[in-house]
Design an enzyme around this catalytic site. Sequence first.
Site, short mmCIF file in Angstrom:
data_model
loop_
_atom_site.label_atom_id
_atom_site.label_comp_id
_atom_site.label_asym_id
_atom_site.label_seq_id
_atom_site.Cartn_x
_atom_site.Cartn_y
_atom_site.Cartn_z
N HIS A 372 13.16 -12.22 5.30
CA HIS A 372 12.40 -11.55 4.25
C HIS A 372 12.56 -12.16 2.86
CE1 HIS A 372 10.59 -7.95 6.10
NE2 HIS A 372 11.58 -8.06 6.97
N LYS A 563 6.52 -2.18 -8.72
CA LYS A 563 7.38 -2.84 -7.74
C LYS A 563 8.80 -2.76 -8.27
CE LYS A 563 4.75 -6.49 -8.35
NZ LYS A 563 4.45 -6.99 -7.01
N ARG A 564 9.80 -3.13 -7.46
CA ARG A 564 11.16 -3.13 -7.98
C ARG A 564 11.24 -4.04 -9.21
NH1 ARG A 564 15.35 -0.44 -4.94
NH2 ARG A 564 16.75 -1.44 -6.41
N LYS A 569 10.07 -11.17 -10.25
CA LYS A 569 8.76 -10.51 -10.24
C LYS A 569 8.08 -10.57 -11.61
CE LYS A 569 10.16 -7.42 -6.44
NZ LYS A 569 9.15 -7.59 -5.36
N THR A 671 3.52 -6.50 -0.35
CA THR A 671 2.58 -5.66 0.40
C THR A 671 1.81 -4.75 -0.56
OG1 THR A 671 4.48 -4.24 0.88
CG2 THR A 671 3.68 -5.64 2.67
N LYS A 675 -2.25 -3.33 -0.77
CA LYS A 675 -2.66 -1.93 -0.99
C LYS A 675 -3.67 -1.85 -2.13
CE LYS A 675 1.83 -0.60 0.70
NZ LYS A 675 3.23 -0.37 0.34
#
Length: 837
Positions: A372, A563-564, A569, A671, A675
Site C-alpha cells: 500500500h 484526506k489524512r 499529500k 480512493t 469518490k
Amino acid sequence: TDLPLGDKTHQTCTRGLCIFLHWLFKWNKDFQILPHDRNVATPRDYYFALAHAVRDHLVGRWIRTQQHYYEKDPKRIYYLSLEFYMGRTLQNTMVNLGLQNACDEAIYQLGLDLEELEEIEEDAGLGNGGLGRLAACFLDSMATLGLAAYGYGIRYEFGIFNQKIVDGWQVEEADDWLRYGNPWEKARPEYMLPVHFYGRVDHTPEGVKWIDTQVVLAMPYDTPVPGYKNNTVNTMRLWSAKAPNDFNLQEFNVGDYIEAVLDRNLAENISRVLYPNDNFFEGKELRLKQEYFVVAATLQDIIRRFKSSKFGCRDPVRTCFETFPDKVAIQLNDTHPALAIPELMRILVDVEKVDWDKAWEITKRTCAYTNHTVLPEALERWPVSMFEKLLPRHLDIIYALNQRHLDHVAALYPGDIDRLRRMSVIEEGDCKRINMAHLCVIGSHAVNGVARIHSDIVKNSVFKDFRDLEPEKFQNKTNGITPRRWLLLCNPGLADVIAEKIGEGFITDLSQLKKLLNFVNNETFIRDVAKVKQENKLKFSAYLEEQYKVKINPSSMFDVQVKRIHEYKRQLLNCLHAITLYNRIRSDPSKSFVPRTIMIGGKAAPGYHMAKMIIKLITSIGEVVNSDPYVGDRLKVIFLENYRVSLAEKAIPAADLSQQISTAGTEASGTGNMKFMLNGALTIGTMDGANVEMAEEAGEENLFIFGMRVEDVEALDRRGYNAQEYYDRLPELRQAIDQISSGFFSPRDPGCFRDIVNMLMYHDRFKVFADYEAYIKCQGQVDQLFVDPREWTKKVIRNIACSGKFSSDRTITEYAREIWGVEPSATQMPPPNLPRE
C-alpha cells in the site's frame, strides 16, 4: 426490493414494519428508559428499534448464506486487515436489502424522520484512512459478487480518535463508539480461541515445542455484510482480547487476589485501541501483539473451518493439507498481518507435522500480499530483540525461511553479496530488524500494488531484486470504491437522474455509466445534473452553518481537499493557493473574482508535529480570510473538523473541485479521488496514484492535471531541489511565505509557523515550491471554466460516465480471477421465505 409506493406488497411491508417498530419502541421504552422518563422514548431508542427491525431482515439471509457455504464447500477468501473503516451500517443495510423506501414510509407514518435517526448511529471508525476504507469497500463487493469471503480483524474498543479543534489546534478525544452498544454485531463465545505469547522454544525428539507461554483469549464478534439485493450475507469477524480466568492467579497465591484480577487489563489491552498512524511505522510492542493476535486467532479459525467442511474429512486429527490452497486464499492487506506466513508454517510443521518444504509450498500458494505504500517511513521493520522475547518460535522460523531464500539467491547470483544484503528478510546493523515486506514477498504467490503507476514503482524500484527473481509474481490491482455507499447511499439525487437515463444496471456494473456519454449535450440532462449538485451544496451549506456557525455562499465553487494530513499529500500547496487568492483580492478589491469556499479536512497522527502545525496554519488562514470585510463571500477557508466516513458522505456529493495534489510517485492510489469523480466533482491533480488512470479513462482534457511527473521528480532529485530558487523567482510565492513567516496569520504568536517555513525552505522532501507555479496557473483554468456552468457540467458528465473502472466490483473481480482462483457469481441466493433448492 424497493417497491413503488402504491404497490400492495409495499404497503403490507410498510404496515408490517410499522407494527414491528411500534412494538420494539414500546419494548425499548419499558426496558431501557429510567423510571422518571418511562413515557418518553428518546431518539436513540427509536434508532435502536429501527436497527433491530432492519437486522431481522438480515439474519435469515445470513444463516442461509453460511449454510450454503458449508454444504457447497467453495474456496473461501480470507481478507486479513488490521483496519476496517466501516462507517455507519443502518442505511447501507437498508440500501443493500432494498428496504429503504419501506423503512422511510414506516418511520414517516410514526411521525419520525429517518435521516435524524440515521445521524444517531456512531461511525465504526476502526481504520485510519484509505487502507481501512478499502477493506470495507472490498467486503461490500465480495458479498455483492457472491464470493465466500470473510473479513478478519480486531474489534478495537476505541477506534480512530475524534478530532476537536481548540484555538485552531487539533485535540484528540477517545472514540468510545461502543458506549451505547452495537446492534450490528453478535458475540460468538463458542468460538473463543487461545493465543500464545512469550515463552521459549523446546527441541524434543517429537519435534519443536513452544512452551511456557502466556495465553490471551480471542473472542469473536461477527458482523453481517450484505451483498446488493442478492440475498448473500457474508461475515466480518473481529477479535476481542479476553484474559483467561486463571490469568495471573497462579502467581498470586501470596494472597494479592485483587491485584491479579486488575492485571487482567494487561491482556485485554491488546484490543483496546487502534494505532492512529497513517503511512507511518511505530515499532511498539503492543502493536506487534495486535498483529500476532489477529493472525493467530484467524488461522486457527481458518484451519478449523477447513477441517470440518462437509466435503473435507471431519476427523479433527486430519493431517492432509495437500488441498489447503485449493480451499483457502489469504489476502494480506499490507504487511500488518504478515505474521500469517510464519504462523501458518508453525502450525503446519510443529502441530500438523507437515514436512518443511511441503509446508512452505502450501503457505506460498495460500498467501498473497497487497503493498500500500512506497514511503520508507511506513515500511514495517521490527527489531529482532522484540521478536526474540514475544514470539521466539516465529523468529526461528523466519531465520530458517530467510536462510533458504538467501541460499537460493546465492546459487543464482554467485558472489553478489550486496544483492544478498538487499534481499534479506533480516536487516543487519546496530539493531537487527525483520523487514516485513520482504517476508511477505517471499511468502506469497502474488504481490500487487494498488494503481498502475504504484505497481510499476513496486516492480521497478522497491522490489526490483525480487522482480528479477520471480517476475510472474508481481501484479497490479487498481483500487476501487463501492458504488452502493459512494453513489446510491450518499447521492440518491444523482443516482436517480442517472437511472432515469440508463436504467439501474450501473449499480452492480458501473461500466454501464459509459452510456451517459450519449447525453453529454442533452440540455435536460445537463440541467438535471447541475440541479442535483446545487441541491447537495445547499444541504451541505446548511449543515456547515449549523455545525461551524459559518455562513457560506452556496453559489461559490466548493473546492475540497479531504484526506489524512500528511506532508506528501501537500495540504501546504493548497494553503499557498488560498493565501495567493487572498492577496490578489486584497490588492484589487474592485476586480471580479470567481467566489470559492476552500474546505480542507482530515486528521493528523497525534505524534506527527508537522501535520498538527499544518492544521493550525489552515485554521489561522481561515481566521484572517473569513473575517476580512474586503474579501466578503468571495473567499472562505474552512477546516472540516473530525473528517470521517459519515462526513465524507455529506461533503463529497457537494464538492465542485476535488484536490488530489500529492507529489508524483508518493500516493499509492487514493480512493477519495474516485469518490469525487463518481459524484460529479472535477479533479485538480498531479499525475500520481489512480489520477493517472482517471485521466486515461476520462481524457486528460477533462481533468485539471498539473505539475511534475515521476520522471521530473527523479530528475529534480538528481539535480538537487533548491526551494530558494523558487522563492527568489516567484513574487506571489515569496509574499505568501513571508506572511506565514512574519506572523501575519498568527499575530499573537509571530513565530508560530517557523517550523513550517523552515521545512519548506530547507528540507522539503515533497517539493511544494517546485509545483507552485503550475498549480496556480492550473487553478486559473479551473476559475475560467467554472464561470461557464454549461461547459463545466459537460465535463462533469464526461467524468461520471468514465468512472466505471473505479468500482471495487471490478477490482475484486480481478483479485478473484487472477490471485484467488475463484469466479464471481451473479446468481442470487433464494430469499429466506422461499424453500432452498
